[in-house]
Enzyme design. Structure first.
Site, PDB file in Angstrom:
ATOM      1  N   HIS A 150      33.738  48.380  36.577  1.00 29.18           N
ATOM      2  CA  HIS A 150      32.944  49.526  37.699  1.00 29.18           C
ATOM      3  C   HIS A 150      31.320  49.374  36.901  1.00 29.18           C
ATOM      4  CE1 HIS A 150      36.037  51.943  40.007  1.00 29.18           C
ATOM      5  NE2 HIS A 150      34.961  50.859  40.755  1.00 29.18           N
ATOM      6  N   CYS A 174      30.149  20.906  41.833  1.00 26.50           N
ATOM      7  CA  CYS A 174      30.661  22.773  41.824  1.00 26.50           C
ATOM      8  C   CYS A 174      30.348  23.704  40.873  1.00 26.50           C
ATOM      9  CB  CYS A 174      32.296  22.580  42.928  1.00 26.50           C
ATOM     10  SG  CYS A 174      32.482  20.878  43.875  1.00 26.50           S
TER      11      CYS A 174
END
Lengths: 94, 546
Positions: B192, B498
């Protein structure tokens, strides 16, 4: 009366904090006893209880099932199904 | 490019610490340690409130924070804690322990610590990162129970605060208009606090390891630069002015950068593709700006069961239809190692990272692999499909997989089913494949920078103990990348890479210097990668051919 419903979690982060809170708050607005589970093998836990709902650990695409027993059981599972289908009313990740 | 004096970090690229960038922007200012709050259980008992009153006081504070935050992520974060404090299972457990004679503070911390311990074991990072919210709530209520009020440090302007981890309510208590950035030794991109930092445009980097000591260690009070785009915490040169730079990621507007291969300031074309983990990724607005799909992780199809041939064919066709002529590179099932799949992967391996995974597993389970190969061959008639095999270590693995594909194509043709052999390539992520790349008959190569780095440096990046050894820009890794690129160029075979490395300006500069001309990044990183390419200009005379 008893009622059941199910819907798939759309959020790519799964049933994370903000959707869990929205789900618990909605469940608490009904009198019926409501339980929730994820997938075919998930345990049933009380839907009015945030810590338990967190532990369902429903990821993206998981099928959430609801079952309710009480006077407003039908309305409760229908409302919860709509909430999940509406992707917890959108918004940012939390 | 070498610095023999720096065995632990790639000093040529930076001196300091490398972590994972989670909120963009950069700040230069004094390094300030945020002391961990005093352990509440150790605080003097007796002066505080009883449990019901402490809960009520905490609930009021949380409601005030929600009201102050308005609508948005900060309110959502606090609402999560506000709801938890009414949780019957938590409260009931605490009250039962108090009823049995335990002091309220010990009962509360005991119950919360039990939940925190259980959550910390979660496999999913999103759930694991919720432990910080529980710790936050535990300490808030514990403070009231112990009669200890939280103190908020006064931070100097542009301070780069550092700690092992940071709780959401501490973040909310700090005046970020004055303070500068957040450097965490541990922490998580899914936390958060990371979300709050992104929302408040506070640069933040996690996973920096031990900030205070070790090679590249930094001291409190010295002027540092925290780069939330590159994930770096570095000592600033003497005299560097303090201040904040806006997020580099806020600037790039994909629409402004246009479509097609991005071109560097000195005229080098670099294709930018996207990695996708599910069909939902294609709905993201960024996806439209990709030059193609550089990596489809087909594991999402296998999440809870083995998908049939028709089902797989339909998904692969959807991907090709979306791409509308752009190339789509699909990787065959890559499970095993840290990605178990019930009923398919082996259990109880002593060293799963080096065990039955990737192409090894597919060759060991041909009944599963053949279904995927048939679906890919059937989809291949509908677009520019490329198929690659993961974790190839020796040529006979590639040859065996290619032969199986050929056999399936012929069987489909014999049965009158439209099918085509797609272009076949391989991931280069095992050192043997990079060192002896010329032994492999692949038609294209895709470098997996995370696994390659892990194997070259024999280092598990997720280990807090050795994770700081993990550096995809280590000269040994770059040498291998350069070798693969040179081989591809000599034979006219495509080489791509990638990984998030390609979205980091420092990493991208090194990759371009190695000769790489195609990268593939997660959709969320595409804007950063394209902006970094457009800004890039080779620093000096090229060493890596061009």
């Amino acid at each position: 009366m008893t009622a059941t419903a199910s819907a798939a979690v759309k959020d790519p982060l799964g049933l994370h904090a903000r959707p869990s809170v929205a789900l618990v708050k909605l469940a608490k607005s009904f009198q019926a006893a409501i339980e929730i589970s994820a997938g075919d093998t998930g345990a049933w836990v009380p839907a009015k209880n945030l810590m338990q709902v967190m532990k369902v650990k429903a990821g993206a695409g998981a099928i959430l099932s609801f079952r309710a027993e009480g006077p407003d059981a039908g309305a409760a599972v229908a409302a919860l199904k709509r909430l999940v289908e509406a992707d917890f009313a959108g918004g940012d990740d939390a | 490019m070498r610095d023999p004096m720096s065995p632990y970090r790639s000093a040529p690229y930076h001196s300091g610490l490398r972590g994972r960038p989670v909120a963009p922007g950069a700040v230069t200012g004094p390094l300030v340690r945020l002391a961990a709050p005093a352990a509440p259980a150790a605080a003097a008992a007796g002066a505080g409130l009883d449990f019901a009153a402490a809960r009520a006081a905490a609930a009021l504070e949380l409601e005030a924070l929600i009201a102050a935050a308005g609508a948005g992520p900060a309110a959502d974060v606090v609402a999560f804690q506000r709801e938890l404090i009414d949780d019957d299972s938590l409260i009931g457990a605490v009250e039962a322990r108090i009823g049995a004679g335990e002091p309220a503070l010990a009962a509360w911390c005991g119950v919360l610590d039990g939940e925190i311990g259980a959550l910390a074991q979660a496999e999913d990072e999103v759930f694991r990162s919720r432990t910080a919210d529980l710790v936050d709530l535990r300490d808030r209520v514990a403070g009231h129970l112990a009669g200890v009020t939280a103190s908020h440090p006064d931070l100097p302007a542009h301070a780069v605060v550092h700690a092992d981890d940071l709780m959401p309510s501490r973040f909310l208590a700090i005046d970020w208009d004055a303070a500068g950035g957040i450097a965490l030794g541990q922490g998580s991109a899914a936390s958060h606090v990371a979300m709050l930092a992104r929302a408040r445009a506070v640069p933040m980097v996690v996973g920096l390891g031990s900030i205070g000591f070790g090679p590249g260690g930094l001291d409190d009070g010295e002027t540092v630069t925290l780069d939330g785009d590159a994930g770096l915490l570095t000592r600033a040169a003497p005299g560097t002015p303090h201040g904040r730079r806006a997020a580099a990621a806020a600037a790039p507007d994909l629409a402004a950068l246009g479509h097609g291969a991005a071109v560097t300031a000195d005229g080098i074309k670099v294709e930018t593709h996207i990695n996708i983990v599910s069909l939902a990724d294609l709905a993201r607005p960024e996806a439209a700006y990709a030059d193609g799909i550089g990596l489809v992780r087909t594991e999402f199809l296998f999440a809870d069961r083995l998908p049939g041939e028709d089902e797989q064919t339909a998904v692969y066709r959807d991907l090709l239809a979306w791409a509308a002529g752009r190339p789509v590179t699909i990787r065959t099932l890559d499970v095993g190692g840290d990605k178990p799949l019930a009923g398919v992967t082996a259990a109880g391996e002593a060293n799963p990272a080096l065990g039955l995974r990737g192409i090894r597993l597919s060759l060991a389970r041909p009944e599963i692999f053949r279904v995927q190969l048939r679906a890919l061959a059937r989809a291949a008639v509908h677009g520019q499909l490329e198929v690659m095999f993961p974790m190839v270590a020796v040529p006979r693995e590639f040859d065996a997989a290619a032969a199986m594909m050929q056999a399936e194509v012929e069987a489909l043709a014999a049965a009158g089913v439209p099918a085509r052999r797609p272009k076949l390539g391989m991931m280069v992520e095992v050192p043997s494949a990079a060192i002896a790349v010329e032994r492999f008959a692949a038609e294209f190569y895709s470098i997996g920078s995370n696994d390659l780095t892990q194997f070259v440096l024999a280092c598990d990046r997720s280990s807090g103990l050795v994770g700081d050894l993990f550096d995809p820009l280590d000269p040994a890794v770059l040498d291998l990348i350069q070798r693969v690129v040179a081989h591809g160029k000599a034979l006219g075979r495509k080489v791509a890479l990638c990984g998030e490395l390609a979205a980091d300006p420092t990493g991208l500069a090194a990759l371009i210097a190695c000769g790489l001309r195609q990268v593939s990044v997660p959709p969320a990183a595409l804007a950063r990668a394209r902006a970094a390419i457009v800004r890039h200009r080779r620093a000096g005379p090229g060493r890596y051919g061009d």
